[in-house]
Design a protein around this motif. Sequence first.
Motif, short mmCIF file in Angstrom:
data_model
loop_
_atom_site.label_atom_id
_atom_site.label_comp_id
_atom_site.label_asym_id
_atom_site.label_seq_id
_atom_site.Cartn_x
_atom_site.Cartn_y
_atom_site.Cartn_z
N ALA A 20 29.70 42.83 3.05
CA ALA A 20 28.85 43.11 1.97
C ALA A 20 28.19 41.85 1.38
CB ALA A 20 29.40 43.92 0.90
N ASP A 41 29.24 50.21 10.62
CA ASP A 41 30.36 49.81 9.68
C ASP A 41 31.69 50.09 10.45
OD1 ASP A 41 31.84 49.36 7.70
OD2 ASP A 41 31.24 51.05 6.32
N ASP A 82 32.01 47.12 0.09
CA ASP A 82 30.59 47.90 -0.21
C ASP A 82 29.82 47.92 0.91
OD1 ASP A 82 29.80 49.95 -1.76
OD2 ASP A 82 28.44 48.58 -2.97
N ALA A 126 28.54 49.38 3.62
CA ALA A 126 27.56 50.49 4.01
C ALA A 126 26.75 50.77 2.77
CB ALA A 126 28.54 51.69 4.28
N ASN A 127 27.12 50.79 1.83
CA ASN A 127 26.00 50.91 0.44
C ASN A 127 25.30 50.03 0.34
OD1 ASN A 127 27.46 53.48 -0.05
ND2 ASN A 127 28.87 52.43 -1.45
N GLU A 151 22.69 50.41 3.30
CA GLU A 151 21.79 51.46 3.14
C GLU A 151 20.73 51.23 1.93
OE1 GLU A 151 24.43 54.58 2.34
OE2 GLU A 151 24.64 55.23 4.56
N SER A 152 21.28 50.38 0.82
CA SER A 152 20.22 50.39 -0.28
C SER A 152 19.15 49.11 0.13
CB SER A 152 21.09 49.68 -1.32
OG SER A 152 21.44 48.38 -1.13
#
Length: 212
Positions: free
Chosen positions: A14, A34, A40, A42-43, A46-47
């Motif tokens: 991340a 992932d 974090d 993956a988040n 994606e963001s």
Amino acid sequence: MSDVTVIIPCMNEAGSLPGVLARIPDGYRALVVDNNSTDDTANVAESLGATVIREPVPGYGSAVHAGVVAAESEVVCVLDGDGSMDPQDLPLLVAALDDADLAVGRRRGGNSPLHARLGNAVLSMRLRTKYSLPVHDLGAVRAVRRQALLDLNVSDRRSGYPLQLLVLASKAGWTVTELDVSYSPRTAGVSKVSGSVGGTVVAVRDFWKVLK
């Protein structure tokens, strides 16, 4: 060539992904795999607009293979998510596919631990002498046509994946080319392989099984 997917296998990256994704070449698609991250990853991916898939089976090879299967482009590149390599080098590797079946990067610069450099040097020499491959690195970054890679049937799902890919490419009569790519210290976290002597020993053991 714009029909390119950049596969980024990740476990707990991340902190590095924002810098990596910001450098993806225009027109290339980022696909983050992932591989059981507990942060974090993956988040964050994606963001920032990357496509994210999750591969629960642990191992570098598992993550890369899942990304290759999920990609839909003619060409795939594979790049670590730790920020140590510059995605802007990828178009040079992709362009080399005009004359080659597989283009791999030879990392220049950086400051890898001595045990990692020695392991890489020994295994690369074995590839040159036994398989006549013009390589000096184990292909931490590479470009290849997706369907050809799937047809090669690389089966290693651990650290030995890039080495088995090279061995199978040689046996299949592929033209392999190696180009210099930039290499810097990872931008966050600790390497799962070269970050410790133990991690390197496990990886080299996986590699050596492929070469037997």
